[in-house]
Design a protein around this motif. Structure first.
Motif, PDB file in Angstrom:
ATOM      1  N   UNK A  52      45.559  40.748  31.860  1.00 35.96           N
ATOM      2  CA  UNK A  52      46.460  40.416  32.733  1.00 35.96           C
ATOM      3  C   UNK A  52      45.925  38.661  32.852  1.00 35.96           C
ATOM      4  N   UNK A  53      46.815  37.915  33.215  1.00 33.46           N
ATOM      5  CA  UNK A  53      46.611  36.558  33.429  1.00 33.46           C
ATOM      6  C   UNK A  53      45.767  36.243  34.980  1.00 33.46           C
ATOM      7  N   UNK A  54      46.212  37.337  35.808  1.00 28.33           N
ATOM      8  CA  UNK A  54      45.683  37.103  37.240  1.00 28.33           C
ATOM      9  C   UNK A  54      44.779  38.157  37.412  1.00 28.33           C
ATOM     10  N   UNK A  55      43.943  38.119  38.660  1.00 28.00           N
ATOM     11  CA  UNK A  55      43.300  39.083  38.991  1.00 28.00           C
ATOM     12  C   UNK A  55      43.674  39.910  40.039  1.00 28.00           C
ATOM     13  N   UNK A  56      43.682  41.246  40.029  1.00 29.02           N
ATOM     14  CA  UNK A  56      44.274  42.081  40.913  1.00 29.02           C
ATOM     15  C   UNK A  56      43.393  43.398  40.932  1.00 29.02           C
ATOM     16  N   UNK A  57      43.634  43.959  42.022  1.00 26.92           N
ATOM     17  CA  UNK A  57      43.198  45.485  42.100  1.00 26.92           C
ATOM     18  C   UNK A  57      43.830  46.383  42.692  1.00 26.92           C
ATOM     19  N   UNK A  58      43.921  47.872  42.746  1.00 30.55           N
ATOM     20  CA  UNK A  58      44.738  48.655  43.385  1.00 30.55           C
ATOM     21  C   UNK A  58      44.025  49.964  43.221  1.00 30.55           C
ATOM     22  N   UNK A  65      42.616  55.767  50.628  1.00 28.54           N
ATOM     23  CA  UNK A  65      42.454  54.258  50.412  1.00 28.54           C
ATOM     24  C   UNK A  65      42.800  53.289  51.295  1.00 28.54           C
ATOM     25  N   UNK A  66      43.609  53.419  52.264  1.00 30.15           N
ATOM     26  CA  UNK A  66      44.321  52.582  53.043  1.00 30.15           C
ATOM     27  C   UNK A  66      43.511  51.574  53.673  1.00 30.15           C
ATOM     28  N   UNK A  67      42.492  51.674  53.810  1.00 25.20           N
ATOM     29  CA  UNK A  67      41.372  50.480  54.473  1.00 25.20           C
ATOM     30  C   UNK A  67      40.840  49.687  53.710  1.00 25.20           C
ATOM     31  N   UNK A  68      41.136  50.049  52.175  1.00 27.76           N
ATOM     32  CA  UNK A  68      40.168  49.186  51.366  1.00 27.76           C
ATOM     33  C   UNK A  68      40.708  47.769  51.211  1.00 27.76           C
ATOM     34  N   UNK A  69      40.014  46.783  51.411  1.00 29.91           N
ATOM     35  CA  UNK A  69      40.370  45.267  51.117  1.00 29.91           C
ATOM     36  C   UNK A  69      40.780  45.040  49.654  1.00 29.91           C
ATOM     37  N   UNK A  70      41.903  44.270  49.472  1.00 30.49           N
ATOM     38  CA  UNK A  70      42.168  44.201  48.044  1.00 30.49           C
ATOM     39  C   UNK A  70      42.005  42.771  47.646  1.00 30.49           C
ATOM     40  N   UNK A  71      41.356  41.797  48.659  1.00 27.38           N
ATOM     41  CA  UNK A  71      41.114  40.477  48.407  1.00 27.38           C
ATOM     42  C   UNK A  71      39.640  40.189  47.756  1.00 27.38           C
ATOM     43  N   UNK A  72      39.051  38.963  47.704  1.00 26.42           N
ATOM     44  CA  UNK A  72      37.799  38.617  47.347  1.00 26.42           C
ATOM     45  C   UNK A  72      36.598  39.436  47.939  1.00 26.42           C
ATOM     46  N   UNK A  74      36.684  42.468  47.913  1.00 20.36           N
ATOM     47  CA  UNK A  74      36.532  43.705  47.355  1.00 20.36           C
ATOM     48  C   UNK A  74      35.548  43.393  46.154  1.00 20.36           C
ATOM     49  N   UNK A  75      34.496  44.675  46.225  1.00 22.24           N
ATOM     50  CA  UNK A  75      33.219  44.526  44.950  1.00 22.24           C
ATOM     51  C   UNK A  75      33.853  44.786  43.823  1.00 22.24           C
ATOM     52  N   UNK A  76      34.877  45.569  43.498  1.00 19.39           N
ATOM     53  CA  UNK A  76      35.203  45.606  42.023  1.00 19.39           C
ATOM     54  C   UNK A  76      35.781  44.356  41.568  1.00 19.39           C
ATOM     55  N   UNK A  77      36.670  43.579  42.336  1.00 15.98           N
ATOM     56  CA  UNK A  77      37.436  42.272  42.046  1.00 15.98           C
ATOM     57  C   UNK A  77      36.221  41.213  41.970  1.00 15.98           C
ATOM     58  N   UNK A  78      35.313  41.305  42.658  1.00 15.23           N
ATOM     59  CA  UNK A  78      34.212  40.125  42.473  1.00 15.23           C
ATOM     60  C   UNK A  78      33.377  40.390  41.451  1.00 15.23           C
ATOM     61  N   UNK A  79      33.257  41.645  40.827  1.00 13.24           N
ATOM     62  CA  UNK A  79      32.441  42.098  39.829  1.00 13.24           C
ATOM     63  C   UNK A  79      33.232  41.362  38.596  1.00 13.24           C
ATOM     64  N   UNK A  80      34.305  41.671  38.636  1.00  7.81           N
ATOM     65  CA  UNK A  80      35.230  41.225  37.512  1.00  7.81           C
ATOM     66  C   UNK A  80      35.348  39.475  37.305  1.00  7.81           C
ATOM     67  N   UNK A  81      35.351  39.026  38.512  1.00  5.62           N
ATOM     68  CA  UNK A  81      35.390  37.476  38.536  1.00  5.62           C
ATOM     69  C   UNK A  81      34.079  36.942  38.308  1.00  5.62           C
ATOM     70  N   UNK A  82      32.887  37.621  38.731  1.00  2.00           N
ATOM     71  CA  UNK A  82      31.613  37.224  38.287  1.00  2.00           C
ATOM     72  C   UNK A  82      31.476  37.230  36.697  1.00  2.00           C
TER      73      UNK A  82
END
Length: 311
Positions: A52-58, A65-72, A74-82
């Motif tokens: 993808x061109x963007x970063x996203x997580x679902x 899973x309703x309470x999980x943050x989908x912004x930065x 979020x640990x999985x998203x941070x891992x990818x960006x790192x």
């Protein structure tokens, strides 16, 4: 001609239980020295990374899973960006997480997601940083992330981020009770500090540095469940039970109905019951389920993050 199929990589990483957890005195910087024996168990998160061109997580899966943050945050998203920042990768990634490890359950589910995301993105992007770099990046994300990469049985010391594999033999059978309440790790620690202060007269001062008891290491080395049951311990348990007293009844039920021993895993509220074999595990799961509790059987140790498939 149709659109070009986007590549994707799926990685599986395990949740863990803390078979032993000791917490040292509160230090001046607000942290504690900890000593833990982690065991990776057969309850897995699956993370699929798609170009993808963007970063996203679902998130999806059998747990809430309703309470999980989908912004930065979020640990999985941070891992990818790192990983992208570290390697100079300029694209993004779409992360899709199939969750089986309970959220805020003290089983390191978020950490498993982060470990899986690191490995999946490395594979998908062809960044090829190698195991030791992945490890170093994982350690920056939190103590449980390197463990989810490695799996098995390991000792964590210091702030929990210094990991060394423990010799382990055979397989242990666990029954997990998964309460509906989530417990916040920082709150559990604060409650422990408060408890120690309230009962200072009885407890006395805590040691500043702690280590995993020899009996625990001995028990996993020979693969003996009865010995391990004797040695299991969690300093955070008293705090978790103070915050969620309804867990006491469940612990007592499990221990009266065939468990060798029961313990709050990590900061809770997941309860881990050690049993002697698969038969006992199935029976105890039945007992807990009939009493209205969500229960699962798992075995450990299992391997850490692994690539399942590439499309």
């Amino acid at each position: 001609m149709g659109t070009k199929q986007r590549r994707s990589v799926t990685v599986r990483a395990p949740g863990k239980i803390n078979v032993f957890f000791r917490v040292g005195a509160l230090q001046d910087d607000g942290y504690h020295d900890v000593a833990s024996l982690y065991q990776a168990v057969s309850l897995f998160e699956e993370v699929t990374a798609t170009e993808s061109n963007e970063f996203s997580v679902r998130f999806g899966g059998p747990v809430d899973v309703s309470g999980i943050p989908l912004d930065d945050s979020n640990l999985a998203l941070r891992a990818a960006k790192m990983l992208a920042a570290h390697t100079g990768y300029t694209g993004g990634v779409e992360l899709s997480v199939l969750k089986r490890v309970p959220v805020a359950g003290g089983m390191g589910g978020g950490s498993a997601d982060a470990a899986a995301a690191l490995l999946a993105c490395d594979e998908l992007w062809g960044t090829g940083v190698g195991r030791s770099t992945l490890h170093a990046l994982a350690a920056k994300l939190g103590a449980d992330v390197p463990f989810a990469l490695e799996g098995g049985t390991a000792v964590g010391t210091g702030r929990g981020d210094e990991l060394s594999p423990a010799l382990a033999k055979g397989s242990f059978h666990w029954v997990l009770a998964l309460p509906d309440t989530g417990l916040s790790t920082p709150v559990v620690y604060r409650t422990l500090d408060q408890h120690r202060e309230d009962h200072y007269g009885d407890l006395g001062p805590q040691p500043e540095y702690v280590k995993v008891d020899t009996e625990v290491l001995q028990a996993v080395r020979v693969g003996d469940a009865a010995t391990l049951a004797e040695a299991m311990h969690n300093d955070l348990q008293v705090a978790a039970l103070r915050l969620a007293p309804e867990l006491i009844e469940v612990l007592e039920l499990g221990e009266s109905r065939g468990a060798l021993s029961g313990i709050v895993s990590g900061s809770g509220p997941t309860l881990a019951f050690l049993v002697s074999d698969a038969q006992e595990a199935a029976e105890l799961k039945g007992v807990l389920t009939r009493a209205g509790h969500r229960a699962l059987t798992v075995t450990g140790p299992v391997v850490g993050a692994r690539v399942l498939d590439t499309h």
